[in-house]
Design an enzyme around this catalytic site. Structure first.
Site, PDB file in Angstrom:
ATOM      1  N   ARG A  35       0.824  -1.222   0.000  1.00 36.98           N
ATOM      2  CA  ARG A  35       0.000   0.000   0.000  1.00 36.98           C
ATOM      3  C   ARG A  35       0.852   1.263   0.000  1.00 36.98           C
ATOM      4  O   ARG A  35       0.455   2.280  -0.565  1.00 36.98           O
ATOM      5  CB  ARG A  35      -0.953  -0.011   1.189  1.00 36.98           C
ATOM      6  CG  ARG A  35      -2.057  -1.006   0.953  1.00 36.98           C
ATOM      7  CD  ARG A  35      -3.033  -1.039   2.065  1.00 36.98           C
ATOM      8  NE  ARG A  35      -4.229  -1.748   1.620  1.00 36.98           N
ATOM      9  CZ  ARG A  35      -5.158  -2.212   2.429  1.00 36.98           C
ATOM     10  NH1 ARG A  35      -5.033  -2.051   3.733  1.00 36.98           N
ATOM     11  NH2 ARG A  35      -6.208  -2.832   1.950  1.00 36.98           N
ATOM     12  N   LYS A 198     -20.508 -17.738  -2.452  1.00 35.91           N
ATOM     13  CA  LYS A 198     -21.961 -17.521  -2.385  1.00 35.91           C
ATOM     14  C   LYS A 198     -22.538 -16.678  -3.513  1.00 35.91           C
ATOM     15  O   LYS A 198     -21.960 -15.661  -3.884  1.00 35.91           O
ATOM     16  CB  LYS A 198     -22.291 -16.816  -1.069  1.00 35.91           C
ATOM     17  CG  LYS A 198     -22.105 -17.688   0.143  1.00 35.91           C
ATOM     18  CD  LYS A 198     -22.452 -16.907   1.376  1.00 35.91           C
ATOM     19  CE  LYS A 198     -22.340 -17.767   2.615  1.00 35.91           C
ATOM     20  NZ  LYS A 198     -22.333 -16.908   3.800  1.00 35.91           N
ATOM     21  N   GLY A 354     -11.358  -9.038  -3.173  1.00 37.92           N
ATOM     22  CA  GLY A 354     -11.298 -10.204  -2.298  1.00 37.92           C
ATOM     23  C   GLY A 354     -10.317 -11.298  -2.661  1.00 37.92           C
ATOM     24  O   GLY A 354      -9.155 -11.057  -2.952  1.00 37.92           O
ATOM     25  N   GLY A 377     -13.308  -3.896  -0.828  1.00 30.32           N
ATOM     26  CA  GLY A 377     -14.686  -3.396  -0.727  1.00 30.32           C
ATOM     27  C   GLY A 377     -14.994  -2.323  -1.761  1.00 30.32           C
ATOM     28  O   GLY A 377     -16.077  -2.314  -2.359  1.00 30.32           O
TER      29      GLY A 377
HETATM   30  P1  AMP Z   1     -15.692 -15.078  -1.876  1.00 31.45           P
HETATM   31  O1  AMP Z   1     -15.159 -14.387  -0.664  1.00 31.45           O
HETATM   32  O2  AMP Z   1     -17.178 -15.091  -1.989  1.00 31.45           O
HETATM   33  O3  AMP Z   1     -15.011 -14.643  -3.150  1.00 31.45           O
HETATM   34  O4  AMP Z   1     -15.360 -16.608  -1.662  1.00 31.45           O
HETATM   35  C1  AMP Z   1     -14.065 -17.088  -1.601  1.00 31.45           C
HETATM   36  C2  AMP Z   1     -14.075 -18.421  -0.957  1.00 31.45           C
HETATM   37  O5  AMP Z   1     -14.875 -19.296  -1.709  1.00 31.45           O
HETATM   38  C3  AMP Z   1     -12.725 -19.054  -0.859  1.00 31.45           C
HETATM   39  O6  AMP Z   1     -12.352 -19.139   0.482  1.00 31.45           O
HETATM   40  C4  AMP Z   1     -12.913 -20.436  -1.465  1.00 31.45           C
HETATM   41  O7  AMP Z   1     -12.332 -21.468  -0.705  1.00 31.45           O
HETATM   42  C5  AMP Z   1     -14.429 -20.611  -1.440  1.00 31.45           C
HETATM   43  N1  AMP Z   1     -14.875 -21.563  -2.445  1.00 31.45           N
HETATM   44  C6  AMP Z   1     -14.585 -21.602  -3.759  1.00 31.45           C
HETATM   45  N2  AMP Z   1     -15.119 -22.675  -4.336  1.00 31.45           N
HETATM   46  C7  AMP Z   1     -15.773 -23.366  -3.376  1.00 31.45           C
HETATM   47  C8  AMP Z   1     -16.526 -24.570  -3.365  1.00 31.45           C
HETATM   48  N3  AMP Z   1     -16.704 -25.290  -4.467  1.00 31.45           N
HETATM   49  N4  AMP Z   1     -17.043 -24.982  -2.183  1.00 31.45           N
HETATM   50  C9  AMP Z   1     -16.845 -24.253  -1.066  1.00 31.45           C
HETATM   51  N5  AMP Z   1     -16.165 -23.090  -1.012  1.00 31.45           N
HETATM   52  C10 AMP Z   1     -15.628 -22.653  -2.168  1.00 31.45           C
END
Ligand code: AMP
Length: 397
Positions: A35, A198, A354, A377
């Site tokens: 940063r 999600k 992220g 964010g």
């Molecule tokens: P996000 O913060 O929503 O971008 O999610 C990132 C997280 O999603 C990471 O920690 C990954 O381990 C998890 N992730 C990716 N693919 C899968 C999956 N098939 N099942 C469970 N978690 C997952």
């Protein structure tokens, strides 16, 4: 959009909002100076013009209390090292002491103010506090993309005290330019790759980018909500049951808008959420009971890679599998490779928000893509189509 390149800082004091919210070890030594390095071009330009730089930032969450642990005195040496200038420090950010330190500053010098969040007024966006800060400089520069989605005193409110003397720093300009290159002026075909765990956390992004993109690639844990909603068998894969209607609605909207949606044909499934679990590769729509999809399979990698390599503009947010475990990182790596190849062949690629940023950094893909965002964010909110207060305040006449 005015940047520091539109001003001559000769004899001027630039009051710069930077984001030096850096990670530290137990001895409060800076463990990652990215940063600080990112803000260097802006500061260099100001000093080269013959100006001086007053740096203001927050560090951690001191919640309005002056706390030694969160004092910026601990990062002065690192800032000096990165900038190649002996940085001065004042243990206040407003009031007579800070005003004197700012007034005494000579051309070519840099002053770091104490943590803005030692005052509750910062996060409250207090106008009087912003006015106190504004006294310190002649030109306000916002180079803190990481906090641009907050309407805090130093990130947004302060701008009104510099009606004609305000601009973006070069980091901020690069971030805004990258978003623009994808969402506004992107060369077609435009492909968005969305992964992560999600659907619910990505829904606003999907809705905002559908009118812009040609291809939407979906991977990661999100996949299984879509697959179940379409009648597939997903075993014990992660799924948001209450988001199935939403998933179908996204697919319907995509079709109406002529966006091609790619979901994984095959998945690497495991009988346990563990790197050491038994593994098999199956059709994503027929995952056996007791097994869960943790990565995209080889057929999927092939299809996704072809789409990516034929794209001229690429946006990537979210891993395609549980990349933290080596046995389920292959899909995400292959997608990183495909994006790298497309970029080499002239595509513009932005990695933002992220975990995909963490992945890209950990696996040395940074130089293979066009731009890696520094703001989690803030980048997500930009992709969601939200106006960032820190940006709007500088753009306002
Ligand atoms: P996000 O913060 O929503 O971008 O999610 C990132 C997280 O999603 C990471 O920690 C990954 O381990 C998890 N992730 C990716 N693919 C899968 C999956 N098939 N099942 C469970 N978690 C997952």
């Amino acid at each position: 959009m005015k940047t520091v390149n539109d001003f001559n800082f000769n004899g001027k004091k630039a009051l710069i909002r930077v984001d030096f919210n850096v990670p530290q070890d137990e001895n409060l030594k800076v463990t990652d100076n990215t940063r600080i390095v990112s803000a260097k071009p802006t500061i260099d330009k100001i000093l080269k013009d013959g100006g001086s730089a007053i740096l203001m930032t927050h560090l951690g969450r001191p919640k309005g209390q002056a706390t030694d642990k969160f004092s910026l005195k601990h990062i002065v040496d690192e800032v000096s090292k990165v900038l190649g200038v002996s940085v001065k420090f004042v243990d206040e950010c407003v009031g007579p002491k800070a005003e004197k330190a700012a007034a005494d500053l000579k051309p070519g010098e840099v002053l770091l103010l104490e943590n803005l969040r030692f005052h509750n007024e910062e996060e409250k966006g207090d106008e009087e506090f912003a006015k106190q800060l504004a006294k310190l400089g002649d030109i306000y520069v916002n180079d803190a993309f990481g906090t641009a989605h907050r309407a805090h005193a130093s990130t947004a409110i302060i701008a009104k005290f510099f009606p004609s003397n305000k601009c973006f720093g070069l980091l901020m300009a690069k971030e805004l330019d990258a978003i623009q290159k994808v969402l506004k002026t992107g060369e077609k075909p435009i492909t968005a790759i969305l992964g992560g765990s999600k659907v619910s956390s990505k829904i606003t992004i999907i809705e905002n980018i559908l009118p812009v993109v040609d291809n939407l690639i979906i991977g990661g844990g999100m996949t299984y909500t879509f697959v179940k909603a379409q009648g597939g068998k997903i075993g014990k894969s992660i799924c948001e049951d209450d988001k199935q209607d939403l998933a179908l609605d996204i697919l319907k909207k995509a079709k109406e808008q002529g966006v091609k949606v790619y979901l994984p044909e095959d998945s690497v499934v495991a009988n346990d959420f563990s790197n050491d679990a038994d593994i098999q590769i199956v059709d994503t729509k027929s995952i056996p009971d007791g097994w869960e999809g943790l990565d995209v399979g080889p057929k999927t990698v092939k299809t996704f890679s072809e789409v990516i390599k034929a794209s001229k503009t690429i946006l990537w947010n979210g891993p395609l599998g549980v990349f933290e475990m080596p046995n389920f990182a292959k899909g995400t790596k292959s997608i990183g490779d495909a994006i790298g190849e497309a970029t080499k062949n002239g595509a513009f690629s932005l990695v933002g928000g992220g975990d995909s940023v963490a992945f890209v950094k950990q696996n040395n893909y940074t130089d293979k893509v066009s731009y890696v965002s520094t703001g989690g964010g803030a980048m997500l909110e930009s992709l969601e189509g939200k106006e960032l207060p820190g940006v709007a305040a500088v753009l306002k006449d």
